[in-house]
Design a protein around this motif. Structure first.
Motif, PDB file in Angstrom:
ATOM      1  N   ILE A   1      -2.897 -10.135  11.006  1.00  0.00           N
ATOM      2  CA  ILE A   1      -3.842  -8.926  10.094  1.00  0.00           C
ATOM      3  C   ILE A   1      -4.102  -8.224   9.900  1.00  0.00           C
ATOM      4  CG2 ILE A   1      -6.364  -8.034  11.341  1.00  0.00           C
ATOM      5  CD1 ILE A   1      -5.893 -11.080  11.632  1.00  0.00           C
ATOM      6  N   LYS A   2      -4.485  -8.030   8.656  1.00  0.00           N
ATOM      7  CA  LYS A   2      -4.107  -6.799   7.762  1.00  0.00           C
ATOM      8  C   LYS A   2      -5.614  -6.464   7.046  1.00  0.00           C
ATOM      9  CE  LYS A   2      -1.272  -4.868   4.190  1.00  0.00           C
ATOM     10  NZ  LYS A   2       0.302  -4.906   2.756  1.00  0.00           N
ATOM     11  N   LEU A   3      -6.106  -5.272   6.674  1.00  0.00           N
ATOM     12  CA  LEU A   3      -7.118  -5.220   6.178  1.00  0.00           C
ATOM     13  C   LEU A   3      -6.968  -4.599   4.544  1.00  0.00           C
ATOM     14  CD1 LEU A   3      -9.884  -4.480   5.998  1.00  0.00           C
ATOM     15  CD2 LEU A   3     -10.040  -2.312   7.219  1.00  0.00           C
ATOM     16  N   SER A   4      -7.570  -4.963   3.429  1.00  0.00           N
ATOM     17  CA  SER A   4      -7.575  -4.288   2.742  1.00  0.00           C
ATOM     18  C   SER A   4      -8.582  -3.635   2.155  1.00  0.00           C
ATOM     19  CB  SER A   4      -6.797  -4.645   0.901  1.00  0.00           C
ATOM     20  OG  SER A   4      -6.278  -5.496   1.404  1.00  0.00           O
ATOM     21  N   ILE A   5      -8.853  -2.450   1.291  1.00  0.00           N
ATOM     22  CA  ILE A   5      -9.677  -1.841   1.481  1.00  0.00           C
ATOM     23  C   ILE A   5      -9.752  -1.125   0.005  1.00  0.00           C
ATOM     24  CG2 ILE A   5     -10.648   0.874   2.409  1.00  0.00           C
ATOM     25  CD1 ILE A   5     -10.218   1.106   4.796  1.00  0.00           C
ATOM     26  N   ILE A   6     -10.438  -1.376  -0.905  1.00  0.00           N
ATOM     27  CA  ILE A   6     -10.831  -1.299  -2.113  1.00  0.00           C
ATOM     28  C   ILE A   6     -11.894  -0.170  -2.412  1.00  0.00           C
ATOM     29  CG2 ILE A   6     -11.096  -1.874  -4.461  1.00  0.00           C
ATOM     30  CD1 ILE A   6     -10.091  -5.203  -3.598  1.00  0.00           C
ATOM     31  N   ILE A   7     -11.694   1.026  -3.093  1.00  0.00           N
ATOM     32  CA  ILE A   7     -12.369   1.673  -3.837  1.00  0.00           C
ATOM     33  C   ILE A   7     -12.081   1.968  -5.251  1.00  0.00           C
ATOM     34  CG2 ILE A   7     -13.018   4.329  -3.165  1.00  0.00           C
ATOM     35  CD1 ILE A   7     -10.740   4.376  -1.070  1.00  0.00           C
ATOM     36  N   PRO A   8     -13.431   1.733  -5.789  1.00  0.00           N
ATOM     37  CA  PRO A   8     -14.050   1.429  -7.606  1.00  0.00           C
ATOM     38  C   PRO A   8     -14.057   3.362  -7.638  1.00  0.00           C
ATOM     39  CG  PRO A   8     -15.271   0.220  -6.405  1.00  0.00           C
ATOM     40  CD  PRO A   8     -14.289   0.994  -5.174  1.00  0.00           C
ATOM     41  N   ILE A   9     -13.431   4.230  -8.589  1.00  0.00           N
ATOM     42  CA  ILE A   9     -13.445   5.204  -8.751  1.00  0.00           C
ATOM     43  C   ILE A   9     -13.088   5.199 -10.287  1.00  0.00           C
ATOM     44  CG2 ILE A   9     -12.308   7.742  -8.417  1.00  0.00           C
ATOM     45  CD1 ILE A   9     -10.770   6.505  -6.038  1.00  0.00           C
ATOM     46  N   PHE A  10     -14.697   6.118 -10.565  1.00  0.00           N
ATOM     47  CA  PHE A  10     -15.491   6.817 -11.328  1.00  0.00           C
ATOM     48  C   PHE A  10     -16.205   7.851 -11.834  1.00  0.00           C
ATOM     49  CE2 PHE A  10     -17.513   7.673 -15.384  1.00  0.00           C
ATOM     50  CZ  PHE A  10     -16.665   7.559 -16.580  1.00  0.00           C
ATOM     51  N   ASN A  11     -14.830   9.458 -11.666  1.00  0.00           N
ATOM     52  CA  ASN A  11     -15.119  10.403 -11.724  1.00  0.00           C
ATOM     53  C   ASN A  11     -16.488  10.759 -10.771  1.00  0.00           C
ATOM     54  OD1 ASN A  11     -14.544  11.091 -14.069  1.00  0.00           O
ATOM     55  ND2 ASN A  11     -16.169  11.002 -15.495  1.00  0.00           N
ATOM     56  N   MET A  12     -15.765  11.186  -9.314  1.00  0.00           N
ATOM     57  CA  MET A  12     -16.174  11.439  -7.968  1.00  0.00           C
ATOM     58  C   MET A  12     -15.173  12.253  -7.284  1.00  0.00           C
ATOM     59  SD  MET A  12     -18.705  10.152  -6.668  1.00  0.00           S
ATOM     60  CE  MET A  12     -19.787   8.906  -8.214  1.00  0.00           C
ATOM     61  N   GLU A  13     -14.771  13.657  -8.059  1.00  0.00           N
ATOM     62  CA  GLU A  13     -13.861  14.126  -7.645  1.00  0.00           C
ATOM     63  C   GLU A  13     -14.367  15.812  -6.790  1.00  0.00           C
ATOM     64  OE1 GLU A  13     -12.143  16.947 -10.871  1.00  0.00           O
ATOM     65  OE2 GLU A  13     -14.283  17.965 -11.438  1.00  0.00           O
ATOM     66  N   GLN A  14     -15.499  15.126  -6.834  1.00  0.00           N
ATOM     67  CA  GLN A  14     -16.376  16.186  -5.864  1.00  0.00           C
ATOM     68  C   GLN A  14     -16.687  15.717  -4.235  1.00  0.00           C
ATOM     69  OE1 GLN A  14     -20.915  16.719  -7.256  1.00  0.00           O
ATOM     70  NE2 GLN A  14     -21.176  18.287  -5.377  1.00  0.00           N
ATOM     71  N   TYR A  15     -15.773  14.458  -3.916  1.00  0.00           N
ATOM     72  CA  TYR A  15     -16.864  13.584  -2.874  1.00  0.00           C
ATOM     73  C   TYR A  15     -15.297  12.905  -2.565  1.00  0.00           C
ATOM     74  CZ  TYR A  15     -21.654  14.627  -4.293  1.00  0.00           C
ATOM     75  OH  TYR A  15     -22.744  14.537  -4.445  1.00  0.00           O
ATOM     76  N   LEU A  16     -14.249  12.501  -3.029  1.00  0.00           N
ATOM     77  CA  LEU A  16     -13.271  11.929  -2.728  1.00  0.00           C
ATOM     78  C   LEU A  16     -12.774  11.978  -1.626  1.00  0.00           C
ATOM     79  CD1 LEU A  16     -11.257  10.842  -5.964  1.00  0.00           C
ATOM     80  CD2 LEU A  16     -11.800   9.400  -3.692  1.00  0.00           C
ATOM     81  N   PRO A  17     -12.651  13.750  -2.171  1.00  0.00           N
ATOM     82  CA  PRO A  17     -11.529  14.211  -0.869  1.00  0.00           C
ATOM     83  C   PRO A  17     -12.122  13.836   0.405  1.00  0.00           C
ATOM     84  CG  PRO A  17     -11.447  16.612  -1.812  1.00  0.00           C
ATOM     85  CD  PRO A  17     -12.294  14.709  -2.736  1.00  0.00           C
ATOM     86  N   CYS A  18     -13.448  14.449   0.489  1.00  0.00           N
ATOM     87  CA  CYS A  18     -14.443  13.608   1.849  1.00  0.00           C
ATOM     88  C   CYS A  18     -14.024  12.307   2.502  1.00  0.00           C
ATOM     89  CB  CYS A  18     -15.758  14.133   1.798  1.00  0.00           C
ATOM     90  SG  CYS A  18     -16.733  14.246   2.834  1.00  0.00           S
ATOM     91  N   CYS A  19     -13.984  11.541   1.566  1.00  0.00           N
ATOM     92  CA  CYS A  19     -13.566   9.840   1.370  1.00  0.00           C
ATOM     93  C   CYS A  19     -12.413   9.722   2.176  1.00  0.00           C
ATOM     94  CB  CYS A  19     -14.072   9.756   0.290  1.00  0.00           C
ATOM     95  SG  CYS A  19     -13.463   7.405   0.398  1.00  0.00           S
ATOM     96  N   PHE A  20     -11.782  10.128   1.430  1.00  0.00           N
ATOM     97  CA  PHE A  20     -10.301  10.112   2.157  1.00  0.00           C
ATOM     98  C   PHE A  20     -10.284  10.822   3.454  1.00  0.00           C
ATOM     99  CE2 PHE A  20      -9.336   9.515  -2.572  1.00  0.00           C
ATOM    100  CZ  PHE A  20      -7.889   8.538  -2.682  1.00  0.00           C
ATOM    101  N   GLU A  21     -10.592  11.713   3.895  1.00  0.00           N
ATOM    102  CA  GLU A  21     -10.267  12.299   4.969  1.00  0.00           C
ATOM    103  C   GLU A  21     -10.956  11.386   6.338  1.00  0.00           C
ATOM    104  OE1 GLU A  21      -8.224  15.236   6.335  1.00  0.00           O
ATOM    105  OE2 GLU A  21      -7.334  14.939   3.844  1.00  0.00           O
ATOM    106  N   SER A  22     -11.593  10.860   5.906  1.00  0.00           N
ATOM    107  CA  SER A  22     -12.479  10.212   6.966  1.00  0.00           C
ATOM    108  C   SER A  22     -12.166   8.637   7.045  1.00  0.00           C
ATOM    109  CB  SER A  22     -13.490   9.228   6.113  1.00  0.00           C
ATOM    110  OG  SER A  22     -13.716   8.742   5.588  1.00  0.00           O
ATOM    111  N   ILE A  23     -10.632   8.498   6.242  1.00  0.00           N
ATOM    112  CA  ILE A  23      -9.953   7.510   6.021  1.00  0.00           C
ATOM    113  C   ILE A  23      -8.817   8.116   6.689  1.00  0.00           C
ATOM    114  CG2 ILE A  23      -8.566   5.392   4.596  1.00  0.00           C
ATOM    115  CD1 ILE A  23     -10.551   5.465   2.747  1.00  0.00           C
TER     116      ILE A  23
END
Length: 284
Positions: free
Chosen positions: A5-27
């Motif tokens: 059982i393996k989960l692939s989480i896909i994050i499409p990204i375009f110019n999101m430097e302001q929010y990416l750290p919060c997103c990554f930290e939650s992961i």
């Protein structure tokens, strides 16, 4: 947890430097079993520091994989990510959003039960500070497939977003995302994927936090985008009826009302407020 059982989480990204750290930290705070998850970040030609932020987390966490491509739009980024995924399940996260601290511990045992799809509640956060929870039901339970299809077609908000659905990868591989449209492309993809699912489970917990941005694509659409969405709403109903689902046209009407409001918003933004501009044409 079974090793296969393996989960692939896909994050499409375009110019999101302001929010990416919060997103990554939650992961990364989830405490994943590294044999269980892979995080696939697809940078779609960002011109800010998004790619360098992704690379920083890739260096620190073995399960994070970063890919960079020439800008082609969110559908091309999602399809690219699908091509790189190896997990049994696919989950989508938008880079300006984040997941709940208990995401992993909540889903892991449920996915082990071999459901085709699992979905859950989410909270929409507005710039004003207002927060709204979107719920589907009162209790966590397995959901009848036909009931879910009808609810989805009738416009229940908790059946719409990709970010609240975990689906077996093989179904996404059969469908993919249309790359010829830039608005409601996920709506179209989900329509064709929807009828393939049989075993569906609903989790009555908030596991996702969605930021409603004033500069997001849903607030900066063109009239052509809106007309495309009208057409897709009708196509969904036609497609499901053709596949013998006894649905009403409530969902089509609900979507039409939402898009009509968006047409009005567009006209106000463009300074074209007369009715001739609004209704210059028809939806067939």
């Amino acid at each position: 947890m079974e090793e296969n059982i393996k989960l692939s989480i896909i994050i499409p990204i375009f110019n999101m430097e302001q929010y990416l750290p919060c997103c990554f930290e939650s992961i990364v705070k989830q405490g994943w079993n590294e044999q269980y998850v892979e995080i696939i970040c697809v940078d779609d030609g960002s011109t800010d520091n998004s790619l360098s932020i992704c690379r920083k987390y890739e260096e620190e966490y073995q399960y994070i994989k970063v890919f960079s491509k020439v800008n082609g739009g969110v559908s091309t980024a999602r399809n690219f990510g699908l091509g790189k995924a190896t997990g049994d399940y696919i989950y989508w996260i938008d880079p300006d959003d984040y997941i709940d601290d208990k995401f992993y511990i909540t889903i892991r045992d449920i996915l082990e039960q071999n459901y085709d799809a699992v979905f859950f509640d989410f909270i929409t956060m507005f710039p004003s500070g207002k927060k709204i929870r979107s719920k589907y039901g009162s209790n966590s339970s397995e959901i009848d497939h036909d009931t879910y299809v009808i609810d989805a077609c009738n416009g229940m908000c908790n059946t719409r977003p990709l970010c609240i659905k975990i689906v077996k990868r093989r179904y996404w591989q059969e469908v993919g995302f249309p790359e010829d449209i830039s608005y409601s492309e996920d709506y179209k993809a989900w329509t064709y994927l929807l009828i393939k699912l049989r075993k569906i489970y609903y989790i009555n917990e908030v596991l996702y936090y969605y930021r409603m941005q004033s500069n997001s694509i849903c607030h900066n659409v063109s009239m052509d985008d809106i007309m495309t969405a009208f057409r897709l709403a009708k196509e969904r109903c036609d497609f499901l009826e053709h596949n013998n689902y006894n649905i009403s046209r409530i969902g089509e009407a609900t979507t039409a009302c939402m898009l009509l409001q968006e047409m009005i918003n567009f006209s106000i933004r463009e300074g074209k407020e007369d009715s001739k501009f609004l209704f210059n044409g028809s939806v067939k």
